[in-house]
Design an enzyme around this catalytic site. Sequence first.
Site, PDB file in Angstrom:
ATOM      1  N   ASN A 138       0.828  -1.212   0.000  1.00  0.00           N
ATOM      2  CA  ASN A 138       0.000   0.000   0.000  1.00  0.00           C
ATOM      3  C   ASN A 138       0.861   1.261   0.000  1.00  0.00           C
ATOM      4  OD1 ASN A 138      -1.893  -1.957   0.329  1.00  0.00           O
ATOM      5  ND2 ASN A 138      -2.576  -1.322   2.364  1.00  0.00           N
ATOM      6  N   HIS A 186     -13.792  37.022 -31.495  1.00  0.00           N
ATOM      7  CA  HIS A 186     -14.956  36.355 -32.093  1.00  0.00           C
ATOM      8  C   HIS A 186     -14.647  35.833 -33.498  1.00  0.00           C
ATOM      9  CE1 HIS A 186     -17.350  38.345 -28.890  1.00  0.00           C
ATOM     10  NE2 HIS A 186     -16.578  39.376 -29.157  1.00  0.00           N
ATOM     11  N   SER A 243      -2.481  13.135 -48.206  1.00  0.00           N
ATOM     12  CA  SER A 243      -3.748  12.418 -48.307  1.00  0.00           C
ATOM     13  C   SER A 243      -3.569  11.233 -49.253  1.00  0.00           C
ATOM     14  CB  SER A 243      -4.815  13.371 -48.859  1.00  0.00           C
ATOM     15  OG  SER A 243      -5.874  12.637 -49.435  1.00  0.00           O
ATOM     16  N   LYS A 267      -2.570  17.589 -50.999  1.00  0.00           N
ATOM     17  CA  LYS A 267      -2.712  17.925 -49.577  1.00  0.00           C
ATOM     18  C   LYS A 267      -1.433  17.805 -48.769  1.00  0.00           C
ATOM     19  CE  LYS A 267      -6.852  17.738 -47.875  1.00  0.00           C
ATOM     20  NZ  LYS A 267      -7.520  18.818 -47.173  1.00  0.00           N
ATOM     21  N   GLU A 300      -3.407  18.674 -35.229  1.00  0.00           N
ATOM     22  CA  GLU A 300      -4.745  18.151 -34.950  1.00  0.00           C
ATOM     23  C   GLU A 300      -4.697  17.099 -33.843  1.00  0.00           C
ATOM     24  OE1 GLU A 300      -6.652  18.905 -39.379  1.00  0.00           O
ATOM     25  OE2 GLU A 300      -5.574  17.060 -38.975  1.00  0.00           O
TER      26      GLU A 300
END
Length: 457
Positions: A109, A155, A276, A282, A289
């Site tokens: 523990n 914005h 791609s 691409k 990402e």
Amino acid sequence: MKLWGGNYSADPDAAFWEFNRSFPFDRRLLAEEIAASKAWVRALGHCGAIPVEDAESLDRGLDVVFEKSLKEPGYCELDVEDVHSFVEERLGEIVGDLAGQAHLGRSRNEQTVTALRLWIRGTIDRLHAGLGALVHALVEQGRAGAEAVMPGFTHTRAAEPITFGHLAAAHAWALVRDDQRLRDARARVNVLPLGSGALAGVVLELDREAMAKELGFDSISPNALDAVMDRDFAVEFVSACAQLQTHLARLAEDLIHFAGPEHGFVDLPEAFTTGSSLMPQKKNPDALELVRGKAARVDGDLLRLLALLKGLPAGYQKDLQEDKEAVFDAADAVNGSVAVMVGVVAGLSLRRDAMRAAAGQEEMMAAGLAVALAREGMPFRKAHGIVGSLVAEAQRSGRSLRETASTELTELSPAVAQRLDALFDPLEAVSAKSLPGGTAPDAVRASLDAALEALGR
Ligand code: ARG
């Protein structure tokens, strides 16, 4: 190969044995478990609980286990319950029955939290280095772009001109706070639980302070029951990771956006993009990402820990074994993301012409024009209204705002009408915002220097 079973009549159910085992993941704590075990056996020798020669044999044996784990392929493939059982089992192969003395007075523990604390401490120290490199890369780019004017957005609409350096400094400061947060958390991580036993402490006269010193802990835990159940340090670490990953995700989002065809303010280093399988043209920003996507993972790890702890009674419960994967997962995500972001940021090329062209959008000068009118004595609210009507008039007539202002203001405020060249020059507009924290090139340079200083290097 179990550390228990004297009171059992048979082996555990096979499916349960697999379900119960943590070795497949807590083997990542091997170095820390061995370091803590070495401190433990030495402390046993010092207090006379075992003969000093036995302590020395155990100490050396633990070194051998660690060396073999690094060198011998397959050495760690053992059907044991957890990393603690692994060490004792392998130690037994080296020192025989004496290995059983390494566990004298000690509970898993306390071992599991001791090793986890050491692991998190090491990870924080590595992250400190990684964050330092990333902040440095941002500062370099920020210095290079201290005078590169570009539109600033609110914005997602063009708002006022800023410099690229201002944007880089904004992201750098968020990461500086992450580094500070991790260093604050480190102080609460760096506490020694050993000497707590299963929950009540130990009867041996161990020198806990000496063990703490040997393992580089700043202090010893003040209550044995708290020490075995406390996972605040893990929550704090993962929470700091979640904030860090959020900042990385926001930086990634900005770079995705600004490198995209509609802006083209920066070019991403090709080595961090992928093509791609269908569309030959691409070059996708996959690295960024993924960094953005991994924020979801780290947030999930934090929630997982918080939910795990809620409602547990005092003391160690097996639920707590579920803590480690959340910690490892969060650490892997932030470590991987920081490393990738260092490469992306260092490899960015700034496209000053594109930034400059976009920064020339005249409507972004509207606020500056209103302030200029107010400084000539017109109440700001009125100036705001007048400039608003100039914007509407320009849109209606198809003339530029600059031309419209020139016609309309000649009578209303000749002083401002004369300064229109300067007021519509984006570099002059940013240079005027020279207060500390502003977007003027000198203020940006000062802010970038201060970010490095706050990092302490
Ligand atoms: N593998 C366990 C964990 O990760 C170690 C502690 C086990 N203690 C026990 N009493 N079963 O939490």
